[in-house]
Structures are given as C-alpha cells and as structure tokens.
Scaffold this motif. Structure first.
Motif, mmCIF file in Angstrom:
data_model
loop_
_atom_site.group_PDB
_atom_site.id
_atom_site.type_symbol
_atom_site.label_atom_id
_atom_site.label_comp_id
_atom_site.label_asym_id
_atom_site.label_seq_id
_atom_site.Cartn_x
_atom_site.Cartn_y
_atom_site.Cartn_z
ATOM 1 N N GLU A 122 -49.172 72.033 -41.210
ATOM 2 C CA GLU A 122 -49.988 73.226 -41.419
ATOM 3 C C GLU A 122 -50.366 73.369 -42.887
ATOM 4 O OE1 GLU A 122 -52.464 76.026 -40.627
ATOM 5 O OE2 GLU A 122 -51.375 74.990 -39.040
ATOM 6 N N ASP A 129 -56.769 71.317 -33.096
ATOM 7 C CA ASP A 129 -55.819 70.217 -33.283
ATOM 8 C C ASP A 129 -56.382 68.913 -32.730
ATOM 9 O OD1 ASP A 129 -53.963 71.885 -34.468
ATOM 10 O OD2 ASP A 129 -52.822 72.217 -32.623
ATOM 11 N N CYS A 154 -60.937 70.979 -38.953
ATOM 12 C CA CYS A 154 -59.571 71.566 -38.998
ATOM 13 C C CYS A 154 -59.476 72.879 -38.230
ATOM 14 C CB CYS A 154 -59.113 71.823 -40.431
ATOM 15 S SG CYS A 154 -59.061 70.422 -41.500
#
Length: 239
Positions: free
Chosen positions: A82, A64, A61
């Motif tokens: 998000e 992207d 994470c």
C-alpha cells in the motif's frame, strides 16, 4: 539522469483481470501487453464494455492487479505494498467524467486541493505558493475570472475544467483521464486536450485517455482499440 520508466512510463505484460466470484466470475481483460510512450497522448477507444476503463484503473493504481505485470514509472503494481501504491499515486493526475468538486469550496480552493493532498511544502510557505499555482491553472483552462465561484454557480463544462485544473496543478508525471470531454462542448473539449498535449511537449507529461468523443481523436499521438478485453488495433501517428 535517467529514471525507471522514462521511455515507457507504463508497461503491461500479459495483463489479465476478472470480475466476480465462482460461476459469476467473468474475465474483462485478456493478455494485454502494452508500452505507453513518455510525453505522448494515448487514447483508448472501443465499444462500451470493451475493457477501456478497467485497463485505465489497473495501470492507474485504482484497482488491484490480479494477474500479469503492470509497471508504472518503474514500480511493479502486482503485489505492490500500500505504501508503494500511495507513492505511485502521488505522481499521477486523474480526470473523470464526474468532476467530483467539493461544493463548499471555491474553484480556486478546489484546485488547491490537488496540491494540498500531497503537502509538498511546509504550512508557512504553501498558502501563497498554492494560490498562485491554482490561479495559473485556472487561467490555462479559461476560468481565471471564476476563481471565487462556488461549483453551484458554474456550468457543467466549467466544473469539468476546474477538475482538469485540479488534476494538473501538481505537475503529475502521468495523467489518467476517463471521458474528460464528455461534459464539454467541442471547443472546450479540444482546448482541454490541447492543454494535455502541450504539457506532454513542454514537461514530458504522459496522458492516457479513455474516450468515446470522436471530435478529439485526431489530436491523439496514438489510438489503442480494445474489443472484449483485447487489443485489436494500435495506431501511432506522426505529430
């Protein structure tokens, strides 16, 4: 009760990644499909530029996901919000070659930050509990007598062990480690890896590690080799 990702906390399917734009665009990860076993120590190896750290940051994470699928603890990361990414990160621990300690905080306070960023308890309860947990982890990495030391009074190897303790203090489900033993001598490096293995055996913590350190490869449950962004070898060991 089973939870998503219990058997394979990390799954990628035909994962691709590019850097740059236009004519400068270059592919770094090619069609990587991988299932990471729960509670095991998986080490990613390969020459510099092979895509190891890029893959680590995608499944952790920290970057992207552009193309293909990457699932972390049951959460699809491609097009995740998000809020979803933040929730996933709170279940993780990160160890990097650069220790990134706060120079104005003691070793104990630096480790406590691993808990405080998640604010898992009310302010009235957390102080003593967090201190006990942080002290316990510092003992585990052999720094029980350095709790009140500032980073400027610690060696490079000691700073890295503080960073390891900070990453582990919140009992993460998955630990991502990028060259965690690079600044450590052989014994200290093996002790850190042994601790990660023990967490896997006792708590089910899954560790994915990038390393060039041949001294610790024999401690892996699995070694995945990348070259030019592709998996070229995948070995599991009986442990």
């Amino acid at each position: 009760m089973a939870h998503p990702g219990d058997k394979f906390p990390i799954v990628t399917e035909r994962l691709n990644h590019w850097f740059g734009m236009g004519e400068a665009r270059k592919q770094a990860i090619f069609d990587v499909s991988l299932e990471i076993d729960a509670g095991k120590l998986t080490i990613l190896v390969g020459p510099s530029g092979s895509g190891k750290t890029t893959l680590l940051t995608l499944i952790g994470c920290l970057r992207d996901v552009q193309n293909g699928s990457a699932q972390l603890l049951g959460q699809e990361l491609n097009n995740a919000s998000e809020a979803e990414l933040t929730a996933s990160r709170q279940k993780l621990g990160f160890i990097f070659q650069a220790h990134n300690l706060h120079e104005s905080l003691t070793a104990l306070q630096n480790v406590r930050m691993g808990l405080e960023v998640h604010a898992r308890q009310s302010p009235s309860k957390k102080a003593d509990t967090y201190n006990v947990a942080a002290a316990h982890l510092l003992n585990l990495v052999g720094l029980g007598d350095r709790q009140k030391y500032l980073p400027s009074n610690l060696s490079g190897g000691q700073k890295q062990r503080v960073a390891v303790a900070r990453a582990l203090v919140g009992n993460p489900l998955v630990v991502f480690a990028d060259e965690p033993t690079a600044a450590l001598d052989k014994e200290s490096g093996r002790n850190v890896v042994a601790l990660l293995r023990r967490l896997g055996q006792e708590r089910g913590t899954t560790t994915v590690m990038v390393t060039h350190d041949n001294r610790i490869l024999e401690m892996a449950d699995r070694i995945v080799t990348l070259e030019e962004g592709r998996i070229v070898d995948d070995k599991r060991f009986d442990t």
